[in-house]
Design a protein around this motif. Structure first.
Motif, PDB file in Angstrom:
ATOM      1  N   UNK A 363     -43.178   3.610 -20.262  1.00 27.55           N
ATOM      2  CA  UNK A 363     -42.468   2.718 -21.171  1.00 27.55           C
ATOM      3  C   UNK A 363     -43.255   1.429 -21.369  1.00 27.55           C
ATOM      4  N   UNK A 364     -43.926   0.999 -20.307  1.00 25.79           N
ATOM      5  CA  UNK A 364     -44.661  -0.257 -20.354  1.00 25.79           C
ATOM      6  C   UNK A 364     -45.896  -0.150 -21.265  1.00 25.79           C
ATOM      7  N   UNK A 365     -46.235  -1.247 -21.918  1.00 26.79           N
ATOM      8  CA  UNK A 365     -47.419  -1.279 -22.766  1.00 26.79           C
ATOM      9  C   UNK A 365     -48.635  -1.641 -21.922  1.00 26.79           C
ATOM     10  N   UNK A 366     -49.823  -1.246 -22.410  1.00 25.77           N
ATOM     11  CA  UNK A 366     -51.021  -1.421 -21.604  1.00 25.77           C
ATOM     12  C   UNK A 366     -51.248  -0.172 -20.773  1.00 25.77           C
ATOM     13  N   UNK A 367     -52.409  -0.093 -20.118  1.00 23.60           N
ATOM     14  CA  UNK A 367     -52.749   1.078 -19.318  1.00 23.60           C
ATOM     15  C   UNK A 367     -52.111   0.961 -17.932  1.00 23.60           C
ATOM     16  N   UNK A 368     -50.817   1.299 -17.841  1.00 26.14           N
ATOM     17  CA  UNK A 368     -50.111   1.221 -16.564  1.00 26.14           C
ATOM     18  C   UNK A 368     -50.376   2.496 -15.776  1.00 26.14           C
ATOM     19  N   UNK A 369     -51.014   2.353 -14.618  1.00 25.90           N
ATOM     20  CA  UNK A 369     -51.361   3.499 -13.785  1.00 25.90           C
ATOM     21  C   UNK A 369     -50.220   3.842 -12.835  1.00 25.90           C
ATOM     22  N   UNK A 370     -49.558   2.823 -12.300  1.00 27.44           N
ATOM     23  CA  UNK A 370     -48.441   3.042 -11.370  1.00 27.44           C
ATOM     24  C   UNK A 370     -47.526   1.830 -11.419  1.00 27.44           C
TER      25      UNK A 370
END
Length: 449
Positions: A363-370
């Motif tokens: 759901x989060x924007x950007x490259x969220x890995x964890x």
């Protein structure tokens, strides 16, 4: 973001609840009228009654315009089938809840993405993994590992013996010449407010403090707080559920001595056949006399993962009274978290929260890995991968216009965790761990797009 959730059970409802708070466009599908009625009256979402594998129902939910399709019914095959259908009908990304963890182990070899399933999650496997990490960091309340432990989040309550009580963050940092830990969130005793600490923030007795540690940081924190990270070898597990089974299997494979109580005779024999290195006891593990007979006082850890939250909490309290140092309880009611910590149960596991954390990163924007939400705190801990286009790239931390209610906990570069201070320069490919209050998450996301 348009999100469709198939399955209004405990995981599906919890996800719908959390996502609706984020002002997402949520559609919840289930065949059970009562489950949908409760969700319809309590949440600001759209509900559709019907078979989740029905193509006409999926079209009614406008799956062709769906950004994220999440299948979390209680039936694994249904989740796999409906994700395949959703992808074919136009869903951009799909996530399926599964119980057979072999699917996760061999997902690349099998190629689930070719079928239309982008991600597989198992709340039971996530819970078992959380238990394993909590035993590794036995002196802390909450734990979460990034990149296999390159950086670790740990939570603890400051007692009077903690050497930095009464000191500011800046003063406490001077106690060790090389810093291997940093505080990222504080909840004052008796309050519900979360503080993102700064250099002049003072530590107080009773504070619930969350730290990010690199290698060696856990040991330093133990020395500073008067705790001991006792090695755990002997483990007793209450309940032969999937979580109990997976925990017993994983821990015994790592060389732990494991005893498991299971009340159902058929299930007990099944586990005993599958796990020859685990001592399986067919009996009610709530029986205090039986626990004494099985030498509960000699156990290093007690893990209660029976089907009832109250049973798990009470069993852990019994274990504490018998001298067991580390207790872990599976709870379904989020309201129990604060209560259980106050009575001395070190670690609480919640399947719904673990599943939600795993899904929220999409759901989060950007490259969220964890990502993980901090227990009882109005904050999230996110791991972003820095892209060449990110506003944060090639800048020193002190020069970044970072929101005041967010903080960088550490950076993972080439697999190594670093507690990064102001002079540290962020580079492309770095994985940056950030703690942020919910109100500042959008501002943080902009820095990593």
């Amino acid at each position: 973001m348009k999100i469709i959730i198939a399955g209004a059970g405990e995981v599906g409802f919890h996800l719908a609840k959390l996502l609706s708070y984020e002002s997402q466009e949520i559609t919840l599908i289930d065949i059970d009228k009562e489950s949908l009625a409760y969700a319809d009256t309590h949440l600001d979402i759209k509900v559709i009654k019907g078979d989740t594998t029905s193509i006409s129902i999926l079209k009614e939910a406008r799956v062709n315009n769906c950004d994220l399709f999440i299948a979390v019914t209680a039936i694994e095959t249904t989740n796999i089938t409906v994700c395949v259908l959703a992808k074919q009908l136009g869903a951009k990304r799909t996530i399926a809840r599964i119980s057979n963890t072999e699917f996760i182990t061999y997902k690349d070899e099998v190629g689930f993405t070719k079928f239309g399933i982008d991600e597989l999650i198992s709340p039971e496997a996530l819970a078992a993994a959380e238990i394993k990490v909590s035993l590794k960091q036995s002196s802390f309340n909450d734990t979460y590992e990034f990149e296999g432990g390159a950086l670790t989040m740990v939570g603890l309550t400051l007692s009077r013996s903690a050497s930095f009580v009464g000191k500011t963050v800046k003063e406490a940092a001077k106690i060790f010449p090389e810093i291997h830990f940093v505080p990222i969130a504080i909840q004052r005793f008796g309050t519900q407010y979360t503080i993102i600490p700064r250099g002049n923030t003072e530590f107080k007795r009773g504070d619930n403090v969350v730290f990010v540690t690199s290698e060696g940081g856990g040991e330093e924190l133990c020395k500073l707080t008067g705790k001991s990270n006792k090695e755990i070898k002997n483990v007793m597990i209450l309940g032969g559920s999937q979580i109990g089974y997976k925990s017993a299997r994983d821990l015994s494979d790592k060389g732990f001595n494991v005893k498991l109580f299971e009340e159902d005779k058929e299930r007990a024999f099944e586990i005993a056949d599958d796990l020859p290195n685990v001592l399986v006891i067919h009996s009610d593990g709530r029986n205090v006399d039986l626990l004494d007979e099985e030498n509960i006082s000699e156990m290093d850890a007690f893990i209660a993962v029976a089907g009832n939250s109250e049973t798990n909490i009470m069993s852990c309290l019994v274990a504490k009274s018998k001298g067991v140092k580390k207790t872990v309880a599976l709870v379904e009611n989020m309201d129990y978290f604060e209560l259980s910590h106050s009575v001395g149960i070190e670690t609480l596991i919640n399947k719904k929260l673990l599943a939600a954390n795993n899904i929220f990163r999409y759901i989060r924007k950007g490259e969220v890995v964890a990502m993980t939400k901090l227990n009882n705190m109005n904050a999230e801990l996110l791991e972003f991968e820095v892209k060449p286009t990110s506003a944060i790239c090639n800048k020193h931390i002190k020069d970044i216009d970072f929101p005041r209610s967010a903080i960088i906990g550490g950076v993972i570069r080439n697999g190594l965790g670093v507690i990064a201070l102001g002079d540290f320069k962020i580079r492309e490919g770095d994985r940056v761990v950030v703690c942020s209050l919910l109100k500042s998450i959008k501002g943080v996301e902009k820095l990593f797009r």
